[in-house]
Scaffold this motif. Structure first.
Motif, mmCIF file in Angstrom:
data_model
loop_
_atom_site.group_PDB
_atom_site.id
_atom_site.type_symbol
_atom_site.label_atom_id
_atom_site.label_comp_id
_atom_site.label_asym_id
_atom_site.label_seq_id
_atom_site.Cartn_x
_atom_site.Cartn_y
_atom_site.Cartn_z
ATOM 1 N N ILE A 82 0.381 -1.081 -0.013
ATOM 2 C CA ILE A 82 0.017 0.226 -0.132
ATOM 3 C C ILE A 82 0.723 1.520 0.346
ATOM 4 C CG2 ILE A 82 -1.687 1.585 1.554
ATOM 5 C CD1 ILE A 82 -2.287 -1.734 2.365
ATOM 6 N N SER A 83 1.951 0.904 0.807
ATOM 7 C CA SER A 83 2.587 2.776 1.297
ATOM 8 C C SER A 83 3.375 2.915 -0.300
ATOM 9 C CB SER A 83 3.138 1.983 1.854
ATOM 10 O OG SER A 83 4.937 3.147 2.304
ATOM 11 N N SER A 84 4.159 1.777 -0.997
ATOM 12 C CA SER A 84 4.449 2.027 -2.533
ATOM 13 C C SER A 84 3.512 2.605 -3.688
ATOM 14 C CB SER A 84 5.838 0.420 -2.310
ATOM 15 O OG SER A 84 6.224 -0.289 -1.527
ATOM 16 N N MET A 85 3.042 1.641 -3.629
ATOM 17 C CA MET A 85 1.822 2.170 -4.571
ATOM 18 C C MET A 85 1.427 3.480 -4.730
ATOM 19 S SD MET A 85 1.639 -0.710 -6.758
ATOM 20 C CE MET A 85 3.004 -1.117 -5.625
ATOM 21 N N GLU A 86 0.932 4.239 -2.778
ATOM 22 C CA GLU A 86 1.141 5.627 -3.492
ATOM 23 C C GLU A 86 1.921 6.522 -3.314
ATOM 24 O OE1 GLU A 86 0.056 5.259 1.271
ATOM 25 O OE2 GLU A 86 -1.929 4.700 0.694
ATOM 26 N N LYS A 87 2.855 5.638 -3.261
ATOM 27 C CA LYS A 87 4.196 6.838 -3.332
ATOM 28 C C LYS A 87 4.502 6.771 -4.672
ATOM 29 C CE LYS A 87 7.237 5.896 0.889
ATOM 30 N NZ LYS A 87 7.649 4.860 2.156
ATOM 31 N N LEU A 88 4.259 5.577 -5.854
ATOM 32 C CA LEU A 88 4.052 4.436 -7.010
ATOM 33 C C LEU A 88 3.614 6.259 -7.973
ATOM 34 C CD1 LEU A 88 5.583 1.466 -6.768
ATOM 35 C CD2 LEU A 88 7.095 3.585 -7.295
ATOM 36 N N GLY A 89 2.820 6.453 -7.483
ATOM 37 C CA GLY A 89 1.235 7.549 -7.868
ATOM 38 C C GLY A 89 -0.101 7.081 -7.887
ATOM 39 N N TYR A 90 -0.553 5.952 -7.214
ATOM 40 C CA TYR A 90 -1.552 5.051 -7.666
ATOM 41 C C TYR A 90 -2.451 5.872 -7.159
ATOM 42 C CZ TYR A 90 0.445 2.233 -10.979
ATOM 43 O OH TYR A 90 1.097 1.854 -12.325
ATOM 44 N N GLY A 91 -2.071 6.929 -6.142
ATOM 45 C CA GLY A 91 -3.357 7.250 -4.991
ATOM 46 C C GLY A 91 -3.757 6.955 -3.365
ATOM 47 N N ARG A 118 -5.087 4.447 -0.301
ATOM 48 C CA ARG A 118 -5.701 3.207 -0.831
ATOM 49 C C ARG A 118 -5.537 2.810 -1.757
ATOM 50 N NH1 ARG A 118 -8.374 6.650 2.774
ATOM 51 N NH2 ARG A 118 -10.349 7.205 1.904
ATOM 52 N N PRO A 119 -4.956 2.196 -2.843
ATOM 53 C CA PRO A 119 -4.522 1.880 -3.422
ATOM 54 C C PRO A 119 -5.420 0.794 -4.083
ATOM 55 C CG PRO A 119 -2.259 2.258 -2.921
ATOM 56 C CD PRO A 119 -3.268 2.811 -1.710
ATOM 57 N N CYS A 120 -4.622 -0.468 -3.304
ATOM 58 C CA CYS A 120 -4.784 -1.505 -3.722
ATOM 59 C C CYS A 120 -6.252 -2.489 -2.716
ATOM 60 C CB CYS A 120 -3.635 -1.974 -2.903
ATOM 61 S SG CYS A 120 -2.263 -1.790 -2.995
ATOM 62 N N ALA A 121 -6.675 -3.177 -4.121
ATOM 63 C CA ALA A 121 -7.479 -3.919 -3.773
ATOM 64 C C ALA A 121 -6.695 -5.361 -3.902
ATOM 65 C CB ALA A 121 -8.381 -4.513 -4.746
ATOM 66 N N PHE A 122 -7.342 -6.650 -2.671
ATOM 67 C CA PHE A 122 -6.491 -7.640 -2.678
ATOM 68 C C PHE A 122 -7.535 -9.288 -3.019
ATOM 69 C CE2 PHE A 122 -4.136 -4.846 -0.061
ATOM 70 C CZ PHE A 122 -2.263 -4.924 -0.347
ATOM 71 N N ALA A 123 -6.659 -10.063 -3.765
ATOM 72 C CA ALA A 123 -7.334 -11.386 -3.944
ATOM 73 C C ALA A 123 -6.551 -12.436 -3.521
ATOM 74 C CB ALA A 123 -7.793 -10.840 -5.725
ATOM 75 N N THR A 124 -7.195 -13.568 -3.205
ATOM 76 C CA THR A 124 -6.620 -14.549 -3.038
ATOM 77 C C THR A 124 -6.796 -15.233 -4.211
ATOM 78 O OG1 THR A 124 -8.377 -15.051 -1.511
ATOM 79 C CG2 THR A 124 -6.523 -14.758 -0.603
ATOM 80 N N CYS A 125 -6.575 -16.421 -4.749
ATOM 81 C CA CYS A 125 -6.654 -17.792 -5.410
ATOM 82 C C CYS A 125 -7.141 -18.738 -4.747
ATOM 83 C CB CYS A 125 -5.353 -18.260 -5.978
ATOM 84 S SG CYS A 125 -4.159 -16.824 -7.441
ATOM 85 N N GLU A 126 -7.691 -18.834 -3.313
ATOM 86 C CA GLU A 126 -7.996 -19.933 -3.179
ATOM 87 C C GLU A 126 -8.379 -19.334 -1.811
ATOM 88 O OE1 GLU A 126 -5.534 -21.915 -0.629
ATOM 89 O OE2 GLU A 126 -4.588 -22.447 -2.864
#
Length: 158
Positions: free
Chosen positions: A52-61, A63-71
């Protein structure tokens, strides 16, 4: 289905996708980054905070992340066509596979070879695959390697 007249096609599609796969997703469907994990428990709290912190710093706004699991813990799992529908339905700007299992599933879903610890594209969308993002957080050298990969998918501010 009750869609507001003020909705746009992307919101409607994301909503419908969450109706189908909501048990696999933690998020609202409007996030710019979709993080996919092969483990039922998803990435640990330290890994989530780092992403989350990295994506915010990289310009994705914010609360940038949705998290999905494969199972799921109860045994339910996403197949390749489910993963494809999930990614395309949520339509994030960036997809991040945080482990080898998630990278394999994306590889099967999109029928393209995906090398872990690399950057690639899925139908024009930038994607980042790690063999194990959590393990990369264990040492400074590996954290720097992960950061270098993430910087290569920074969002343009133009």
């Amino acid at each position: 289905m009750n869609n507001s007249a003020n909705s746009n096609i992307f919101e409607v599609t994301a909503h419908d996708t969450l109706e189908l796969y909501g048990d696999f997703v933690e998020g609202l469907g409007s996030e710019l980054v979709l993080v996919l994990c092969g483990q039922a428990k998803g990435p640990g709290s330290q890994a989530k905070r780092a992403l989350i912190s990295s994506m915010e710093k990289l310009g994705y706004g914010m609360r940038p992340c949705a998290f999905a699991t494969c199972e799921l813990a109860d045994g339910g799992q996403l197949g390749p066509s489910d993963a494809f529908t999930l990614v395309e339905g949520l339509d994030p700007l960036l997809v991040v596979a945080v482990d080898a299992a998630a990278a394999r599933l994306l590889s099967q879903a999109y029928r393209v070879p995906i090398q872990p610890d690399g950057v690639f594209r899925l139908m024009g969308r930038p994607c980042l695959a790690f063999s194990s993002f959590e393990h990369m957080l264990a040492t400074e050298d590996e954290r720097q390697r992960a950061w270098a990969l993430m910087k290569s998918v920074a969002r343009s501010t133009r």
